[in-house]
Each structure stands twice: as structure tokens, then as C-alpha cells.
Motif scaffolding. Structure first.
Motif, PDB file in Angstrom:
ATOM      1  N   ALA A 307      52.597  41.247  36.290  1.00  0.00           N
ATOM      2  CA  ALA A 307      51.163  41.884  36.903  1.00  0.00           C
ATOM      3  C   ALA A 307      49.960  41.307  35.794  1.00  0.00           C
ATOM      4  N   ASN A 308      48.494  41.250  36.502  1.00  0.00           N
ATOM      5  CA  ASN A 308      47.579  40.649  35.287  1.00  0.00           C
ATOM      6  C   ASN A 308      46.246  40.559  36.159  1.00  0.00           C
ATOM      7  N   SER A 309      45.505  40.587  35.113  1.00  0.00           N
ATOM      8  CA  SER A 309      44.147  41.074  36.099  1.00  0.00           C
ATOM      9  C   SER A 309      43.708  40.160  36.984  1.00  0.00           C
ATOM     10  N   VAL A 310      43.915  38.892  36.099  1.00  0.00           N
ATOM     11  CA  VAL A 310      42.967  37.596  36.963  1.00  0.00           C
ATOM     12  C   VAL A 310      44.736  37.047  38.345  1.00  0.00           C
ATOM     13  N   GLY A 311      45.331  36.880  38.088  1.00  0.00           N
ATOM     14  CA  GLY A 311      46.646  36.378  39.173  1.00  0.00           C
ATOM     15  C   GLY A 311      46.663  37.126  40.106  1.00  0.00           C
ATOM     16  N   THR A 312      47.176  38.989  39.377  1.00  0.00           N
ATOM     17  CA  THR A 312      47.575  39.423  40.516  1.00  0.00           C
ATOM     18  C   THR A 312      46.063  40.011  41.243  1.00  0.00           C
ATOM     19  N   TYR A 313      45.142  40.591  40.794  1.00  0.00           N
ATOM     20  CA  TYR A 313      43.811  41.134  40.937  1.00  0.00           C
ATOM     21  C   TYR A 313      42.738  40.699  41.688  1.00  0.00           C
ATOM     22  N   GLY A 314      42.888  39.177  41.142  1.00  0.00           N
ATOM     23  CA  GLY A 314      40.998  38.395  41.191  1.00  0.00           C
ATOM     24  C   GLY A 314      40.279  38.643  40.694  1.00  0.00           C
ATOM     25  N   LEU A 315      40.440  39.245  39.329  1.00  0.00           N
ATOM     26  CA  LEU A 315      39.339  39.630  38.270  1.00  0.00           C
ATOM     27  C   LEU A 315      38.855  38.620  38.218  1.00  0.00           C
ATOM     28  N   THR A 316      37.355  39.030  38.749  1.00  0.00           N
ATOM     29  CA  THR A 316      36.304  37.134  38.515  1.00  0.00           C
ATOM     30  C   THR A 316      35.227  38.236  38.499  1.00  0.00           C
ATOM     31  N   THR A 317      34.045  37.909  37.305  1.00  0.00           N
ATOM     32  CA  THR A 317      32.697  38.442  37.724  1.00  0.00           C
ATOM     33  C   THR A 317      32.282  38.698  39.248  1.00  0.00           C
ATOM     34  N   ALA A 318      31.342  39.772  39.066  1.00  0.00           N
ATOM     35  CA  ALA A 318      30.920  40.801  40.717  1.00  0.00           C
ATOM     36  C   ALA A 318      30.257  39.391  41.379  1.00  0.00           C
ATOM     37  N   ASP A 319      29.114  38.608  41.255  1.00  0.00           N
ATOM     38  CA  ASP A 319      28.597  38.011  42.084  1.00  0.00           C
ATOM     39  C   ASP A 319      29.807  37.068  43.056  1.00  0.00           C
ATOM     40  N   ARG A 320      31.015  37.025  42.326  1.00  0.00           N
ATOM     41  CA  ARG A 320      32.241  35.768  43.449  1.00  0.00           C
ATOM     42  C   ARG A 320      32.561  36.665  43.850  1.00  0.00           C
ATOM     43  N   LEU A 321      32.595  38.044  44.195  1.00  0.00           N
ATOM     44  CA  LEU A 321      33.456  38.423  45.564  1.00  0.00           C
ATOM     45  C   LEU A 321      33.503  38.997  46.464  1.00  0.00           C
ATOM     46  N   PRO A 322      34.260  38.697  47.301  1.00  0.00           N
ATOM     47  CA  PRO A 322      33.924  38.252  48.916  1.00  0.00           C
ATOM     48  C   PRO A 322      33.372  39.231  49.137  1.00  0.00           C
ATOM     49  N   SER A 323      33.962  40.562  48.498  1.00  0.00           N
ATOM     50  CA  SER A 323      33.199  41.735  49.413  1.00  0.00           C
ATOM     51  C   SER A 323      31.491  42.140  49.143  1.00  0.00           C
ATOM     52  N   LEU A 324      31.214  41.494  47.811  1.00  0.00           N
ATOM     53  CA  LEU A 324      29.641  41.495  47.769  1.00  0.00           C
ATOM     54  C   LEU A 324      28.698  40.253  47.989  1.00  0.00           C
ATOM     55  N   ALA A 325      29.137  40.092  48.603  1.00  0.00           N
ATOM     56  CA  ALA A 325      28.876  38.291  49.031  1.00  0.00           C
ATOM     57  C   ALA A 325      27.246  38.662  49.924  1.00  0.00           C
ATOM     58  N   GLU A 326      27.003  39.868  50.833  1.00  0.00           N
ATOM     59  CA  GLU A 326      26.362  40.061  51.106  1.00  0.00           C
ATOM     60  C   GLU A 326      24.463  40.486  50.225  1.00  0.00           C
ATOM     61  N   HIS A 327      25.127  40.774  49.048  1.00  0.00           N
ATOM     62  CA  HIS A 327      24.497  41.235  48.482  1.00  0.00           C
ATOM     63  C   HIS A 327      23.248  40.188  47.737  1.00  0.00           C
ATOM     64  N   SER A 328      24.173  39.386  47.546  1.00  0.00           N
ATOM     65  CA  SER A 328      23.349  38.035  46.722  1.00  0.00           C
ATOM     66  C   SER A 328      23.469  38.179  44.906  1.00  0.00           C
ATOM     67  N   LEU A 329      24.380  38.580  44.919  1.00  0.00           N
ATOM     68  CA  LEU A 329      24.007  39.158  43.077  1.00  0.00           C
ATOM     69  C   LEU A 329      23.782  37.987  42.122  1.00  0.00           C
ATOM     70  N   GLN A 330      23.416  37.787  41.386  1.00  0.00           N
ATOM     71  CA  GLN A 330      22.964  36.595  39.987  1.00  0.00           C
ATOM     72  C   GLN A 330      23.987  36.483  39.736  1.00  0.00           C
ATOM     73  N   PRO A 331      24.864  35.138  38.937  1.00  0.00           N
ATOM     74  CA  PRO A 331      25.438  34.211  38.802  1.00  0.00           C
ATOM     75  C   PRO A 331      25.156  34.334  36.981  1.00  0.00           C
ATOM     76  N   CYS A 332      27.098  34.643  36.654  1.00  0.00           N
ATOM     77  CA  CYS A 332      27.001  34.816  35.134  1.00  0.00           C
ATOM     78  C   CYS A 332      28.327  33.949  34.482  1.00  0.00           C
TER      79      CYS A 332
END
Length: 373
Positions: A307-332
Motif C-alpha cells: 500500500a502506498n499513497s500514489v499507487g493505492t490511493y491515487g495521490l496527485t495534485t488536487a486539480d487532477r482529482l475527478p471529484s474536483l474537476a467541476e471547480h476548475s482548480l489551478q494546475p500545480c
């Protein structure tokens, strides 16, 4: 209640007796929240704050902290792009707008980007101590003071971490913590807030109980709140674990050191070390990946049971999370690259040394087999 085999039998029995007493009072809704209040007193003492407020989760703590300072529609809150969905969700729950701030290559806040994104609508900064590693809180609180901003620390993974000897979560106006399974201090579910602001603490307690408790300038029942209370049995578990917190923290240090030492000489992996001012709680082993396609490597480890944050839980920057896609967050982009190249292995108090050695063997084997392109 089962704790650990290394804990003295008398301590385990005392915790079990307290839990049994709490359960005997249930389901009486008029019973006083004595265990929760005791836990709050303990938390304030152990972590060096004047007040602690226990809640149902770390997310509830973040939402309560933002709402407690009146942050809402029309306001902006600065949040690192390198964070989990819950941090951003708490801002959105208030109706405020999250503004993502990029990171340095070592995942500290990019202060140039922070300054560029601070506007007349900005009300607060929420630094996130990802994997328990403190950001530069001294510089951040100085910046916030000049700009007239609140600092609400997302320290959900940072119990026991310190910067210059001072506990993380006590630098800003408020520190927010989680007690979910896997945290150094755990109760299954739960969270807490640390603060020196007595008026805020009263507002927070009112907010977490549907507004049924009075707050400064607001009599009981005069405003809406949420059901964010911590259940009494969970307060008993948290209190028992808090009494052995030093042992739990040392266990996590030892686990992280063991796994990191076993991986030190593996090709393509470079252990992340604490900075000179940082007393890291070693929430979990962190390694920089120089392998090709590092995010795919993390996914491969997850498939092999690591188990690891990226491979198991999909850790990425918040702007790339599908659940937040509608909020048009800035890329980092710098934060994204840094997360892509980070292996954050999940460890917890239930792992034995042999399990950790087996994990190290699997990671080593997969790294040796990993193609160069």
C-alpha cells in the motif's frame, strides 16, 4: 478493548474498564460527555495548546476551523496543490473558493506563488503537513501576519512532528488533526482541533453540536451547526492511546527507519530525510523515485500488496482529482512532478518487523525488475 501486546496489562485493563463504563451509560443521550472532555484536556496538555476540541474526523476539524472564523461565500482560501481531497472539500463546504498554490521540489509551499495568488478576497491559508512533514511555518506565519490572514494548519498526519522543537499544529490560529486508523494517535475515527483562541474554541464546540452550545455573542440555539461530535467510546480509545503516545510515536519512528534502511541501497530509490529544523514524526517511509514511469511503479507495488499513497490511493495534485474537476482548480506543475516521483509507503502500528522486511523485499525485487524506459 485490544491495544498492543507490548502495553502493560494493568494499562490495558484500565482502558477496558473505562470503555465498559462508557458503554454502560449508553444509549442515554443525557449522559455528560465526560470522556470527551477529559480527552480534550489531555490533548491540550500533551501538545502544548490552551484549548482542544474533539470532533468526529479530521475533515470535520478543518470545516469547523474555517467556519469558526467566518470564512464563507466570496472568500478565498489558499491551499497547497499537493494535498488530499479532504482539505479542499472542507473549503468548499463553507462556500469559499479554494486557490491552489504550487510547491517547491521538496513539497514545501512555493512562497512566490503564494504571494502572487493572495488577493483582497483571501481570508486564510491552509498549510498541509503531508506525510507528517512540517512546511516552513515560521516563514508562513510571518507572511500571514503581514497579509492579515488566518493560518489553519492541516496537521492530520502530523501528530508528534515538530519544527524547531515546537509541535506542529500550534503555529497557526488553529491546528487540525485526524485520529483515523493509521494515524499515530488513533481511535478508529475522530479528530481534534488545537488552538490558543478561547473564543474560537467556544464557537467550534457550538458548531459541532448543531449550535446547541452557546458561543461568544451567540446564545445556544441561535445558529445552525453540524453533528461533528466525537462518540464517547472513541474518546475512551483515543485517551488510552494518548497516554502511551510517546511509545506509539517511537514505534512509528522505528518502523520507518527499518523499512528505509532496508531500501537505502536499492537502485532508483532515494530515502527522504528530515531537514535540520524538522523533527518529523516519520508518519511513513518516503522515497524519491528516479525510475522510469514512477507513478506506474507505485501502481505496480500496489498490485503486489504494498500500500502506498500514489499507487493505492491515487495521490496527485488536487486539480487532477475527478471529484474536483467541476471547480476548475489551478494546475500545480512542480507539485505534480514531485508527487509523481514520491513513494510514500503506508505503515501502521499493526505491522510486525517481519511484515516490514517482506515489504522491503518486494519493493527491492520490483525495482530491480523495472524497465529503464
Amino acid at each position: 478493548m485490544t491495544l498492543t501486546s507490548t502495553e502493560p496489562a494493568a494499562h490495558r485493563q484500565d482502558a477496558a474498564d473505562q470503555l465498559a463504563a462508557a458503554l454502560r451509560r449508553m444509549p442515554d443521550p443525557t449522559a455528560a460527555a465526560g470522556h470527551t472532555r477529559r480527552l480534550e484536556e489531555q490533548l491540550a496538555t500533551v501538545f502544548g495548546a490552551r484549548h482542544a476540541v474533539a470532533l468526529s474526523s479530521g475533515t470535520a476539524a478543518l470545516h469547523t476551523a474555517l467556519a469558526g472564523y467566518g470564512i464563507g461565500p466570496g472568500d478565498e482560501v489558499l491551499v497547497p496543490g499537493a494535498t488530499v481531497v479532504m482539505t479542499v472539500a472542507a473549503v468548499l463546504m463553507t462556500g469559499a473558493t479554494p486557490v491552489l498554490v504550487d510547491s517547491t521540489p521538496v513539497l514545501d509551499l512555493d512562497f512566490d506563488d503564494l504571494a502572487a495568488k493572495t488577493t483582497s478576497r483571501t481570508r486564510a491559508i491552509v498549510p498541509v503537513h503531508l506525510a507528517g512533514r512540517p512546511c516552513d511555518l515560521t516563514r508562513l506565519t510571518e507572511f500571514a501576519a503581514r497579509a492579515g490572514l488566518r493560518v489553519i494548519e492541516d496537521a492530520c498526519q502530523a501528530q508528534g512532528s515538530r519544527l524547531d522543537g515546537r509541535p506542529v499544529g500550534t503555529f497557526g490560529d488553529v491546528g487540525c488533526f485526524s485520529m483515523k486508523d493509521g494515524k499515530v494517535l488513533w481511535s478508529g475515527e475522530g479528530g481534534y482541533i488545537l488552538t490558543d483562541d478561547a473564543e474560537f474554541a467556544a464557537r467550534a464546540r457550538s458548531f459541532t453540536t448543531h449550535g446547541f452550545l452557546p458561543a461568544p455573542g451567540r446564545p445556544a440555539g441561535s445558529r445552525l451547526g453540524h453533528n461533528y461530535r466525537l462518540a464517547e467510546p472513541l474518546a475512551v480509545i483515543a485517551s488510552a492511546n494518548l497516554e502511551r503516545f510517546d511509545d506509539l510515536l517511537e514505534q512509528r519512528h522505528r518502523q520507518t527507519r527499518l523499512l528505509t534502511d532496508l531500501l537505502t541501497d536499492v537502485r532508483g530509490l532515494r530515502p527522504v530525510q528530515a531537514g535540520p529544523r524538522e523533527q518529523w514524526n516519520h508518519y511513513g517511509p518516503l522515497l524519491r523515485l528516479t525510475l522510469a514511469r514512477p507513478r506506474d511503479f507505485c501502481r505496480r507495488l500496489a498490485e503486489q500488496g504494498i500500500a502506498n499513497s500514489v499507487g493505492t490511493y491515487g495521490l496527485t495534485t488536487a486539480d487532477r482529482l475527478p471529484s474536483l474537476a467541476e471547480h476548475s482548480l489551478q494546475p500545480c506543475p512542480t507539485a505534480l512532478r514531485s508527487l509523481d516521483e514520491t513513494l510514500a509507503v503506508v505503515v501502521h502500528g499493526g505491522h510486525s518487523d517481519e511484515q516490514l522486511r517482506a515489504m522491503a523485499r518486494t519493493i527491492t525485487q520490483e525495482a530491480r525488475r523495472w524497465p529503464s524506459t
